[in-house]
Motif scaffolding. Sequence first.
Motif, PDB file in Angstrom:
ATOM      1  N   LEU A 309      95.710 -69.074 124.566  1.00  0.00           N
ATOM      2  CA  LEU A 309      97.065 -69.865 125.221  1.00  0.00           C
ATOM      3  C   LEU A 309      97.048 -71.166 124.847  1.00  0.00           C
ATOM      4  O   LEU A 309      98.105 -71.814 124.561  1.00  0.00           O
ATOM      5  CB  LEU A 309      96.737 -69.792 126.567  1.00  0.00           C
ATOM      6  N   GLN A 310      95.940 -71.789 124.545  1.00  0.00           N
ATOM      7  CA  GLN A 310      95.778 -73.183 124.212  1.00  0.00           C
ATOM      8  C   GLN A 310      96.445 -73.445 122.903  1.00  0.00           C
ATOM      9  O   GLN A 310      97.205 -74.365 122.479  1.00  0.00           O
ATOM     10  CB  GLN A 310      94.622 -73.694 124.186  1.00  0.00           C
ATOM     11  N   TYR A 311      96.036 -72.401 121.659  1.00  0.00           N
ATOM     12  CA  TYR A 311      96.598 -72.490 120.517  1.00  0.00           C
ATOM     13  C   TYR A 311      98.213 -72.132 120.626  1.00  0.00           C
ATOM     14  O   TYR A 311      98.915 -72.812 119.608  1.00  0.00           O
ATOM     15  CB  TYR A 311      96.067 -71.238 119.635  1.00  0.00           C
ATOM     16  N   LEU A 338      98.930 -77.055 129.518  1.00  0.00           N
ATOM     17  CA  LEU A 338      97.605 -76.958 129.354  1.00  0.00           C
ATOM     18  C   LEU A 338      96.482 -77.590 130.383  1.00  0.00           C
ATOM     19  O   LEU A 338      95.402 -76.984 130.535  1.00  0.00           O
ATOM     20  CB  LEU A 338      97.300 -78.035 128.013  1.00  0.00           C
ATOM     21  N   TYR A 339      97.005 -78.615 131.008  1.00  0.00           N
ATOM     22  CA  TYR A 339      96.408 -78.674 132.246  1.00  0.00           C
ATOM     23  C   TYR A 339      96.116 -77.657 133.420  1.00  0.00           C
ATOM     24  O   TYR A 339      94.896 -77.485 133.960  1.00  0.00           O
ATOM     25  CB  TYR A 339      96.881 -79.845 133.120  1.00  0.00           C
ATOM     26  N   HIS A 340      97.126 -76.718 133.465  1.00  0.00           N
ATOM     27  CA  HIS A 340      96.558 -75.624 134.322  1.00  0.00           C
ATOM     28  C   HIS A 340      95.903 -74.652 133.845  1.00  0.00           C
ATOM     29  O   HIS A 340      95.126 -74.021 134.636  1.00  0.00           O
ATOM     30  CB  HIS A 340      98.151 -74.871 134.466  1.00  0.00           C
ATOM     31  N   ILE A 345      90.291 -72.252 133.973  1.00  0.00           N
ATOM     32  CA  ILE A 345      89.110 -71.804 133.168  1.00  0.00           C
ATOM     33  C   ILE A 345      87.838 -72.440 134.077  1.00  0.00           C
ATOM     34  O   ILE A 345      86.918 -71.795 134.066  1.00  0.00           O
ATOM     35  CB  ILE A 345      88.954 -72.285 131.987  1.00  0.00           C
ATOM     36  N   SER A 346      88.159 -73.680 134.540  1.00  0.00           N
ATOM     37  CA  SER A 346      87.282 -74.165 135.721  1.00  0.00           C
ATOM     38  C   SER A 346      86.926 -73.389 136.640  1.00  0.00           C
ATOM     39  O   SER A 346      85.901 -73.209 137.093  1.00  0.00           O
ATOM     40  CB  SER A 346      87.672 -75.754 135.942  1.00  0.00           C
ATOM     41  N   PHE A 386      97.171 -64.836 136.959  1.00  0.00           N
ATOM     42  CA  PHE A 386      98.072 -65.935 137.871  1.00  0.00           C
ATOM     43  C   PHE A 386      98.538 -67.048 137.376  1.00  0.00           C
ATOM     44  O   PHE A 386      99.896 -67.443 137.771  1.00  0.00           O
ATOM     45  CB  PHE A 386      97.164 -66.329 139.250  1.00  0.00           C
ATOM     46  N   HIS A 387      97.865 -67.730 136.222  1.00  0.00           N
ATOM     47  CA  HIS A 387      98.158 -68.635 135.573  1.00  0.00           C
ATOM     48  C   HIS A 387      99.631 -68.414 134.793  1.00  0.00           C
ATOM     49  O   HIS A 387     100.344 -69.337 134.591  1.00  0.00           O
ATOM     50  CB  HIS A 387      97.120 -69.469 134.749  1.00  0.00           C
TER      51      HIS A 387
END
Length: 570
Positions: A309-311, A338-340, A345-346, A386-387
């Motif tokens: 997803l980041q890519y 990206l912050y979500h 992941i955290s 959910f994200h």
Amino acid sequence: MVLKAFFPTCCASADSGLLVGRWVPGQRSAVILAVVHFPFIPIQVKELLAQVQKASQVQVAVLGTWCYRQQEPEESLGNFLEGLGAIFSHDPWLQLCRERGTRLWSCKASYHQMANTLDTPTEDQVMLIFYDQRKLLLSWLHPPPVLPDCQVGDTTASTGGLADIFDTVARSEILFRNDQFDEGPVRLSHWQSEGVEASILVELAKRASGPVCLLLASLLSLISAASACRSKLSTCEQLRHRLKHLSFIFSTEKAQSPMQLMRKANMLVSVLLDVALGLLLLSWLHSNNRIGQLANALVPVADHVAEELQYLLQWLMGAPAGLKMNRALDQVLGRFFLYHIHLWISYIHLMSPFIEHILWHVGLSACLGLTVALSIFSDIIALLTFHIYCFYVYGARLYCLKIYGLSSLWRLFRGKKWNVLRQRVDSCSYDLDQLFIGTLLFTILVFLLPTTALYYLVFTLLRLLVITVQGLIHLLVDLINSLPLYSLGLRLCRPYRLAAGVKFRVLEKEAGRPLRLLMQINPLPYSHVMHTYRLPSCGCHPKHSWGTLCRKLFFGELIYPWRQREDKQD
């Protein structure tokens, strides 16, 4: 005129005696149920018939005589059988006779009262139709969906004229199963039910099941009251659905129709199969430490999805496919998403020490049934993605806001406006300042629309992918819940139990001999079994048509294409 006599095949070799059955005047048919053997006393036969009529509410009577002769005809027996018509006096009076060791039959139907008034013998031509008494007793006649195919030499009968025949045999079950009629002074010949010891065990089980069902029904009612809270989770919906099934199965109310009895049997088999499959899944999960392997693989899979997803977001923040994007809006949206992903992941890494314990307790839920385990798996997918759902909601709301803003400003240029009270478009005059501000806003929204539409398109496709996976799981749950396994098993092993009609096969057709037919049962087609006995389910199905769904996607409205279905109880 032609008179139809339905004769049971189990009595074809019975000793001579009286034909006991019911006369159906509207169809000119005689349904023979049993043969009373010699010797007998007429008053005892009449008492037996009165008992059967009182117990079964069927107008059972002596319809005629049955003679199974030796090679040489016995004149005394024939004269005696003819004289019985004056004692029992039924019109028409049937006289069936078969030569022992041969295939020769003779059938006559005479009217004694009409013969006495007209001084001439009156007789009808008899068509002899053989039927299997056991199959006809256990069958349930259904209206056929289509006319079944007829073989060569066969003719097919409609269910309308056969309903009385099936009903007569079914309501006369006490004559076939009650031993007090066979052990009395009158000897009968008919189909005999087998397994007296098994019937005793079944009767004891029925008597013991009453208190057990009452106790279980009370417990299930308490559990249903405790779980009455409404929830959108698939697991809660499936548990409520299974509680309804169990409450119906263990209810102490007697089934009012064969349809309710068949539904209860289908529900019981469905629940048993569901629990059996769940136990198999549970044993598979707890063998070879598969739960630990799943827990260890879950975090790397989540990290891999997050990296992809980041890519994807970094690709969208550049020049995707060579498209010219609004740089400022592109950077804002990309960093926001990206912050979500970073937060998600955290959260996954924070929960990683407890994942194995969570999966172990979730695996224990499989003992409640495979459908419950699949529903929990669907909810887990919803929580893990959910994200993606949040991304879709953000993108859809922003895209929808711009689409409706552009449509409103487009009406401004044409001198129109939307009337909220009357829900229609009316004409309106605008001044120069309003037109200038409208043009400025329209230009800004048009140039920002491609960037917003691209993000909306990407996350909508991801959301639809997740919904498709959940939909396939829900369809599997719906299949297990609604499949009428007991009815399909009856159709496979005992096809005569579910009858769609009958067909007649010609046994003998010779000049001077009565026409003899064999009545065979046409089984209900599998498609009609599925349509008739399909169980109510809480499975999912599309809420909107494909056209409505595409329109909602185009205008950016939120879609929930899979919803829980509430089937009506028949």
